[in-house]
Design a protein around this motif. Sequence first.
Motif, PDB file in Angstrom:
ATOM      1  N   GLY A   2       0.786  -1.226   0.000  1.00  0.00           N
ATOM      2  CA  GLY A   2       0.000   0.000   0.000  1.00  0.00           C
ATOM      3  C   GLY A   2       0.814   1.270   0.000  1.00  0.00           C
ATOM      4  O   GLY A   2       0.257   2.364   0.024  1.00  0.00           O
ATOM      5  N   ARG A   3       2.149   1.131  -0.033  1.00  0.00           N
ATOM      6  CA  ARG A   3       3.035   2.286  -0.075  1.00  0.00           C
ATOM      7  C   ARG A   3       3.800   2.294  -1.393  1.00  0.00           C
ATOM      8  O   ARG A   3       3.947   1.259  -2.027  1.00  0.00           O
ATOM      9  N   VAL A   4       4.319   3.457  -1.779  1.00  0.00           N
ATOM     10  CA  VAL A   4       5.050   3.560  -3.034  1.00  0.00           C
ATOM     11  C   VAL A   4       6.491   3.973  -2.759  1.00  0.00           C
ATOM     12  O   VAL A   4       6.787   4.657  -1.767  1.00  0.00           O
ATOM     13  N   GLY A   5       7.389   3.547  -3.648  1.00  0.00           N
ATOM     14  CA  GLY A   5       8.803   3.836  -3.458  1.00  0.00           C
ATOM     15  C   GLY A   5       9.454   4.403  -4.692  1.00  0.00           C
ATOM     16  O   GLY A   5       9.051   4.102  -5.827  1.00  0.00           O
ATOM     17  N   GLY A   6      10.478   5.229  -4.475  1.00  0.00           N
ATOM     18  CA  GLY A   6      11.238   5.821  -5.573  1.00  0.00           C
ATOM     19  C   GLY A   6      12.693   5.973  -5.186  1.00  0.00           C
ATOM     20  O   GLY A   6      13.103   5.677  -4.053  1.00  0.00           O
ATOM     21  N   CYS A   7      13.505   6.470  -6.146  1.00  0.00           N
ATOM     22  CA  CYS A   7      14.956   6.516  -5.951  1.00  0.00           C
ATOM     23  C   CYS A   7      15.549   7.722  -6.672  1.00  0.00           C
ATOM     24  O   CYS A   7      15.211   7.994  -7.828  1.00  0.00           O
ATOM     25  N   LEU A   8      16.449   8.444  -5.999  1.00  0.00           N
ATOM     26  CA  LEU A   8      17.187   9.549  -6.587  1.00  0.00           C
ATOM     27  C   LEU A   8      18.680   9.292  -6.420  1.00  0.00           C
ATOM     28  O   LEU A   8      19.117   8.857  -5.347  1.00  0.00           O
ATOM     29  N   VAL A   9      19.462   9.576  -7.472  1.00  0.00           N
ATOM     30  CA  VAL A   9      20.879   9.197  -7.493  1.00  0.00           C
ATOM     31  C   VAL A   9      21.721  10.369  -7.989  1.00  0.00           C
ATOM     32  O   VAL A   9      21.355  11.047  -8.944  1.00  0.00           O
ATOM     33  N   THR A  10      22.871  10.593  -7.336  1.00  0.00           N
ATOM     34  CA  THR A  10      23.821  11.600  -7.808  1.00  0.00           C
ATOM     35  C   THR A  10      25.225  11.017  -7.803  1.00  0.00           C
ATOM     36  O   THR A  10      25.508  10.050  -7.101  1.00  0.00           O
ATOM     37  N   GLY A  11      26.124  11.617  -8.601  1.00  0.00           N
ATOM     38  CA  GLY A  11      27.504  11.149  -8.598  1.00  0.00           C
ATOM     39  C   GLY A  11      28.336  11.737  -9.716  1.00  0.00           C
ATOM     40  O   GLY A  11      27.863  12.554 -10.507  1.00  0.00           O
ATOM     41  N   ASN A  12      29.584  11.316  -9.796  1.00  0.00           N
ATOM     42  CA  ASN A  12      30.513  11.748 -10.835  1.00  0.00           C
ATOM     43  C   ASN A  12      31.024  10.555 -11.635  1.00  0.00           C
ATOM     44  O   ASN A  12      32.144  10.561 -12.128  1.00  0.00           O
ATOM     45  N   GLU A  13      30.210   9.531 -11.739  1.00  0.00           N
ATOM     46  CA  GLU A  13      30.600   8.355 -12.495  1.00  0.00           C
ATOM     47  C   GLU A  13      29.334   7.650 -12.965  1.00  0.00           C
ATOM     48  O   GLU A  13      28.257   7.871 -12.443  1.00  0.00           O
ATOM     49  N   ASP A  14      29.462   6.782 -13.956  1.00  0.00           N
ATOM     50  CA  ASP A  14      28.312   6.076 -14.483  1.00  0.00           C
ATOM     51  C   ASP A  14      27.713   5.154 -13.427  1.00  0.00           C
ATOM     52  O   ASP A  14      28.399   4.696 -12.534  1.00  0.00           O
ATOM     53  N   GLY A  15      26.426   4.894 -13.543  1.00  0.00           N
ATOM     54  CA  GLY A  15      25.817   3.951 -12.622  1.00  0.00           C
ATOM     55  C   GLY A  15      24.421   4.304 -12.153  1.00  0.00           C
ATOM     56  O   GLY A  15      23.863   3.605 -11.314  1.00  0.00           O
ATOM     57  N   ILE A  16      23.813   5.383 -12.667  1.00  0.00           N
ATOM     58  CA  ILE A  16      22.478   5.774 -12.202  1.00  0.00           C
ATOM     59  C   ILE A  16      21.481   4.641 -12.393  1.00  0.00           C
ATOM     60  O   ILE A  16      20.744   4.275 -11.468  1.00  0.00           O
ATOM     61  N   LYS A  17      21.436   4.073 -13.586  1.00  0.00           N
ATOM     62  CA  LYS A  17      20.448   3.028 -13.862  1.00  0.00           C
ATOM     63  C   LYS A  17      20.733   1.769 -13.050  1.00  0.00           C
ATOM     64  O   LYS A  17      19.812   1.092 -12.577  1.00  0.00           O
ATOM     65  N   HIS A  18      22.003   1.446 -12.881  1.00  0.00           N
ATOM     66  CA  HIS A  18      22.368   0.277 -12.081  1.00  0.00           C
ATOM     67  C   HIS A  18      21.904   0.449 -10.637  1.00  0.00           C
ATOM     68  O   HIS A  18      21.296  -0.462 -10.045  1.00  0.00           O
ATOM     69  N   VAL A  19      22.191   1.616 -10.062  1.00  0.00           N
ATOM     70  CA  VAL A  19      21.775   1.883  -8.690  1.00  0.00           C
ATOM     71  C   VAL A  19      20.250   1.912  -8.586  1.00  0.00           C
ATOM     72  O   VAL A  19      19.666   1.352  -7.654  1.00  0.00           O
ATOM     73  N   GLY A  20      19.598   2.548  -9.570  1.00  0.00           N
ATOM     74  CA  GLY A  20      18.142   2.594  -9.571  1.00  0.00           C
ATOM     75  C   GLY A  20      17.524   1.206  -9.603  1.00  0.00           C
ATOM     76  O   GLY A  20      16.568   0.914  -8.885  1.00  0.00           O
ATOM     77  N   MET A  21      18.069   0.324 -10.454  1.00  0.00           N
ATOM     78  CA  MET A  21      17.558  -1.042 -10.520  1.00  0.00           C
ATOM     79  C   MET A  21      17.677  -1.741  -9.176  1.00  0.00           C
ATOM     80  O   MET A  21      16.749  -2.419  -8.719  1.00  0.00           O
ATOM     81  N   ASN A  22      18.811  -1.569  -8.533  1.00  0.00           N
ATOM     82  CA  ASN A  22      19.056  -2.231  -7.255  1.00  0.00           C
ATOM     83  C   ASN A  22      18.101  -1.734  -6.174  1.00  0.00           C
ATOM     84  O   ASN A  22      17.468  -2.521  -5.460  1.00  0.00           O
ATOM     85  N   VAL A  23      17.995  -0.424  -6.055  1.00  0.00           N
ATOM     86  CA  VAL A  23      17.155   0.151  -5.002  1.00  0.00           C
ATOM     87  C   VAL A  23      15.684  -0.157  -5.249  1.00  0.00           C
ATOM     88  O   VAL A  23      14.960  -0.587  -4.330  1.00  0.00           O
ATOM     89  N   LEU A  24      15.217   0.034  -6.479  1.00  0.00           N
ATOM     90  CA  LEU A  24      13.800  -0.181  -6.759  1.00  0.00           C
ATOM     91  C   LEU A  24      13.427  -1.651  -6.667  1.00  0.00           C
ATOM     92  O   LEU A  24      12.329  -1.995  -6.207  1.00  0.00           O
ATOM     93  N   TYR A  25      14.337  -2.539  -7.082  1.00  0.00           N
ATOM     94  CA  TYR A  25      14.067  -3.969  -6.891  1.00  0.00           C
ATOM     95  C   TYR A  25      13.926  -4.278  -5.403  1.00  0.00           C
ATOM     96  O   TYR A  25      13.006  -4.994  -4.984  1.00  0.00           O
ATOM     97  N   SER A  26      14.835  -3.745  -4.608  1.00  0.00           N
ATOM     98  CA  SER A  26      14.789  -4.004  -3.170  1.00  0.00           C
ATOM     99  C   SER A  26      13.469  -3.529  -2.571  1.00  0.00           C
ATOM    100  O   SER A  26      12.843  -4.242  -1.767  1.00  0.00           O
TER     101      SER A  26
END
Length: 248
Positions: free
Chosen positions: A137-161
Amino acid sequence: MKLNSFQEKLNKENKTDFSQLTAVFINCTLKKSPEKSHTSGLISMSAQIMEDNGIHVDIIRAVDHNIAFGVYPDMTEHGWDKDDWPTIQKKVMDANILVIGTPIWLGEKSSVATQVIERLYGFSGETNEHGQYAYYGRVGGCLVTGNEDGIKHVGMNVLYSLQHLGYTIPPQADAGWIGEAGPGASYMDEGSGGPENDFTNRNTTFMTWNLMHMAKMLKDNDGIPAHGNQRTEWDNSNHKDNPNPEYR
């Protein structure tokens, strides 16, 4: 965070009442307050949109709290002298929306984000009044910052979790910004181009509105329908006709 003219236009033209919703952002930066957090800068954009639409927002910087390691709801019951997580957990459970914000380190979410997700996992065996897992009944999202590639990788990990724990993930529930590879300006640094980046601003805006819409839909319909997904019903059923196979 000052929103751009189109973001402000969307807020002004909104006819949906989101005022009964609450949101928690957990900033998983490695920097303690008051040190500047670039992840906080991106979080502030999403939080501002929510606040401008009547949503109560709570932003938590995890490293400012004494959070014990472990996968139980209260680690003081497992040998730790102090654990601030139960207070944070209550805020999470009181919220309709949870957003995990994290920097990228070595291509992964931060160690703090890993710890936060582990502690969220420690509550995943609890059930709600319908016998479903507690995060339903709750919703989740993810925000990512950095100086290297990996936004989609981190997003996949967090949102899957989050979905594995029971959160509903709406369309396009992540956004992020990365600077030029290697040492260089970070999101909030002068001249980085981060706060003005149209791609990041668009995705952050879409993510925020999708989270609000989905949370409103779930709240108005008393969460996910409770049929076929109730842990209590499964545990109380007589289904021993199909036992787990014996391993030899």
